[in-house]
Design a protein around this motif. Structure first.
Motif, PDB file in Angstrom:
ATOM      1  N   LEU A 238       0.799  -1.220   0.000  1.00  0.00           N
ATOM      2  CA  LEU A 238       0.000   0.000   0.000  1.00  0.00           C
ATOM      3  C   LEU A 238       0.835   1.276   0.000  1.00  0.00           C
ATOM      4  N   LEU A 239       2.138   1.168   0.324  1.00  0.00           N
ATOM      5  CA  LEU A 239       2.957   2.357   0.524  1.00  0.00           C
ATOM      6  C   LEU A 239       3.061   3.256  -0.706  1.00  0.00           C
ATOM      7  N   PRO A 240       3.351   2.719  -1.919  1.00  0.00           N
ATOM      8  CA  PRO A 240       3.516   3.610  -3.077  1.00  0.00           C
ATOM      9  C   PRO A 240       2.274   4.454  -3.374  1.00  0.00           C
ATOM     10  N   GLU A 241       1.099   3.841  -3.324  1.00  0.00           N
ATOM     11  CA  GLU A 241      -0.125   4.588  -3.622  1.00  0.00           C
ATOM     12  C   GLU A 241      -0.416   5.611  -2.524  1.00  0.00           C
ATOM     13  N   ALA A 242      -0.194   5.226  -1.279  1.00  0.00           N
ATOM     14  CA  ALA A 242      -0.430   6.165  -0.169  1.00  0.00           C
ATOM     15  C   ALA A 242       0.478   7.381  -0.287  1.00  0.00           C
ATOM     16  N   TRP A 243       1.738   7.149  -0.636  1.00  0.00           N
ATOM     17  CA  TRP A 243       2.670   8.270  -0.806  1.00  0.00           C
ATOM     18  C   TRP A 243       2.250   9.155  -1.980  1.00  0.00           C
ATOM     19  N   SER A 244       1.874   8.530  -3.088  1.00  0.00           N
ATOM     20  CA  SER A 244       1.482   9.289  -4.271  1.00  0.00           C
ATOM     21  C   SER A 244       0.248  10.142  -3.986  1.00  0.00           C
ATOM     22  N   MET A 245      -0.713   9.587  -3.269  1.00  0.00           N
ATOM     23  CA  MET A 245      -1.908  10.354  -2.920  1.00  0.00           C
ATOM     24  C   MET A 245      -1.557  11.518  -1.993  1.00  0.00           C
ATOM     25  N   ALA A 246      -0.676  11.257  -1.016  1.00  0.00           N
ATOM     26  CA  ALA A 246      -0.266  12.324  -0.101  1.00  0.00           C
ATOM     27  C   ALA A 246       0.450  13.436  -0.855  1.00  0.00           C
ATOM     28  N   TYR A 247       1.273  13.056  -1.820  1.00  0.00           N
ATOM     29  CA  TYR A 247       2.003  14.044  -2.630  1.00  0.00           C
ATOM     30  C   TYR A 247       1.021  14.890  -3.444  1.00  0.00           C
ATOM     31  N   SER A 248       0.015  14.237  -3.996  1.00  0.00           N
ATOM     32  CA  SER A 248      -0.962  14.981  -4.807  1.00  0.00           C
ATOM     33  C   SER A 248      -1.746  15.971  -3.954  1.00  0.00           C
ATOM     34  N   ARG A 249      -2.028  15.596  -2.712  1.00  0.00           N
ATOM     35  CA  ARG A 249      -2.791  16.487  -1.824  1.00  0.00           C
ATOM     36  C   ARG A 249      -1.964  17.690  -1.378  1.00  0.00           C
ATOM     37  N   THR A 310      -9.362  -2.517  -6.493  1.00  0.00           N
ATOM     38  CA  THR A 310      -8.723  -1.406  -7.204  1.00  0.00           C
ATOM     39  C   THR A 310      -7.276  -1.194  -6.772  1.00  0.00           C
ATOM     40  N   THR A 311      -6.610  -2.240  -6.313  1.00  0.00           N
ATOM     41  CA  THR A 311      -5.265  -2.108  -5.752  1.00  0.00           C
ATOM     42  C   THR A 311      -4.238  -1.681  -6.793  1.00  0.00           C
ATOM     43  N   SER A 312      -3.378  -0.734  -6.419  1.00  0.00           N
ATOM     44  CA  SER A 312      -2.241  -0.316  -7.248  1.00  0.00           C
ATOM     45  C   SER A 312      -0.983  -0.354  -6.398  1.00  0.00           C
ATOM     46  N   THR A 313       0.140  -0.767  -6.998  1.00  0.00           N
ATOM     47  CA  THR A 313       1.417  -0.719  -6.294  1.00  0.00           C
ATOM     48  C   THR A 313       2.545  -0.740  -7.315  1.00  0.00           C
ATOM     49  N   TYR A 314       3.759  -0.460  -6.857  1.00  0.00           N
ATOM     50  CA  TYR A 314       4.904  -0.406  -7.762  1.00  0.00           C
ATOM     51  C   TYR A 314       5.332  -1.806  -8.212  1.00  0.00           C
ATOM     52  N   ASP A 315       5.366  -2.744  -7.302  1.00  0.00           N
ATOM     53  CA  ASP A 315       5.890  -4.094  -7.550  1.00  0.00           C
ATOM     54  C   ASP A 315       4.819  -4.941  -8.224  1.00  0.00           C
ATOM     55  N   ARG A 316       4.946  -5.165  -9.514  1.00  0.00           N
ATOM     56  CA  ARG A 316       3.928  -5.889 -10.258  1.00  0.00           C
ATOM     57  C   ARG A 316       3.856  -7.358  -9.856  1.00  0.00           C
TER      58      ARG A 316
END
Length: 345
Positions: A238-249, A310-316
């Motif tokens: 969950l870390l990559p998406e959480a960071w990306s969302m925080a950055y966008s906010r 709807t999960t997204s992450t860096y590690d495919r």
């Protein structure tokens, strides 16, 4: 396995998230490959999304991408989650889905949303204002009219007219009311706000009007589900998406996903950290047993017919492993009869 889980369909929405160090074209190919993998695992449907001018998302043309996914698969249902109807002329949307259904008969879904552009600049480029979303109910009615041949213009939507492409409404805000009044299946998220989700589901069921598209309510709940060998590994997804969302906010732009390792060592302001931690809470994440327990709880609370993940992450590879584990939780490998209330969906 829980009987409530066994009687529920499981599907996936992939947003073609771009990753640091990888081009957008790779994100689109990753989406197609994931659809092939999920078909083999037994997932019911695979949807793609619509975003414009977003650095972190490659999927800007969902009907085009859905065609690529459908061409690369054989049995899984394919659709959009969704086409943002206020961005388009309903006739064009009908024509696009008519072409998809003609090429891949019996496999196409038409998921429809009411959002407009991500920023003011995108909205200007699309030639749309924020308030165009207020006309969503009328746009939806016009779109469905093209399939039924009831347009008062005298124009015929070809090849859409006469085809039965199942429509779904993405319920955000007034979406539940619109879906109920139109008699359409509803997709509602997210899992992080269970009380709000329950209220939306209850309102939808209470006000649902049967239609030619659906005889009874059909509820799809949507959100992030992360399954791994340990709770720590599941949280790490969950870390990559959480960071990306925080950055966008905090920066006003939605960036590509970074590796989890870089997120773990990133310095954040107090405000960024607050958004980041909030982005990690409320999801269904853990081992197979833990996720099975949480799934059973939310399915009993909502009586949902389907779960759209709807999960997204860096590690495919880790992402695919999560879906593989979730398939075991859901018992997807075993053949199950069609859902009794939705044979045509």
């Amino acid at each position: 396995m829980s009987s409530v889980i066994a009687s529920t369909r499981f599907s996936v929405l992939d947003r073609s998230r771009t990753r640091e160090g990888h081009p957008a074209s790779e994100a689109l190919r990753d989406t197609v490959r994931l659809a092939q993998d999920l078909e083999r695992l037994g997932y019911h449907r695979f949807w793609v999304s619509e975003h414009h001018g977003v650095p972190g998302v490659a999927g800007s043309a969902p009907t085009v991408l859905a065609a690529a996914v459908a061409a690369a698969t054989r049995t899984i249902r394919v659709g959009t989650g969704g086409v943002m109807l206020p961005n388009h002329q309903p006739l064009v949307v009908a024509e696009q889905f008519g072409v998809l259904e003609s090429l891949f008969p019996g496999r196409v879904d038409m998921g429809l949303g009411r959002s407009v552009g991500f920023t003011d600049g995108v909205r200007r480029a699309l030639g749309r204002d924020k308030d165009v979303a207020d006309d969503f109910a009328a746009q939806l009615d016009e779109l469905l009219g093209w399939f039924r041949g009831t347009s008062p213009t005298g124009v015929r939507a070809r090849p859409a007219e006469g085809l039965a492409v199942p429509p779904f409404v993405l319920a955000m805000g007034e979406g539940a009311t619109i879906a109920a009044r139109a008699g359409l299946p509803m997709v509602i998220g997210d899992l992080r706000n269970r009380e709000k989700m329950r209220r939306g589901v209850d309102h939808y069921r209470e006000t649902f009007r049967p239609s030619v598209w659906a005889r009874e309510p059909y509820v799809v709940i949507s959100g992030t589900v992360s399954v791994a060998g340990t709770p720590e590994e599941a949280r790490r997804l969950l870390l990559p998406e959480a960071w990306s969302m925080a950055y966008s906010r905090t920066h006003g732009t939605f960036p590509p996903l970074p590796p989890a390792g870089r997120v773990e060592t990133s310095a954040m302001t107090e405000r960024e950290r607050g958004f980041y931690e909030a982005g990690l809470t409320g999801h269904l994440a853990g081992t197979e047993d833990q996720v099975a327990h949480e799934l059973e709880t939310v399915l009993k609370e909502t009586a949902a017919d389907e779960v759209l993940v709807t999960t997204s992450t860096y590690d495919r590879e880790a992402l695919l492993d999560s879906y593989r584990r979730l398939a075991r939780v859901a018992g997807l490998a075993a053949a199950r009869p069609p859902h009794p209330s939705s044979q045509d969906r």
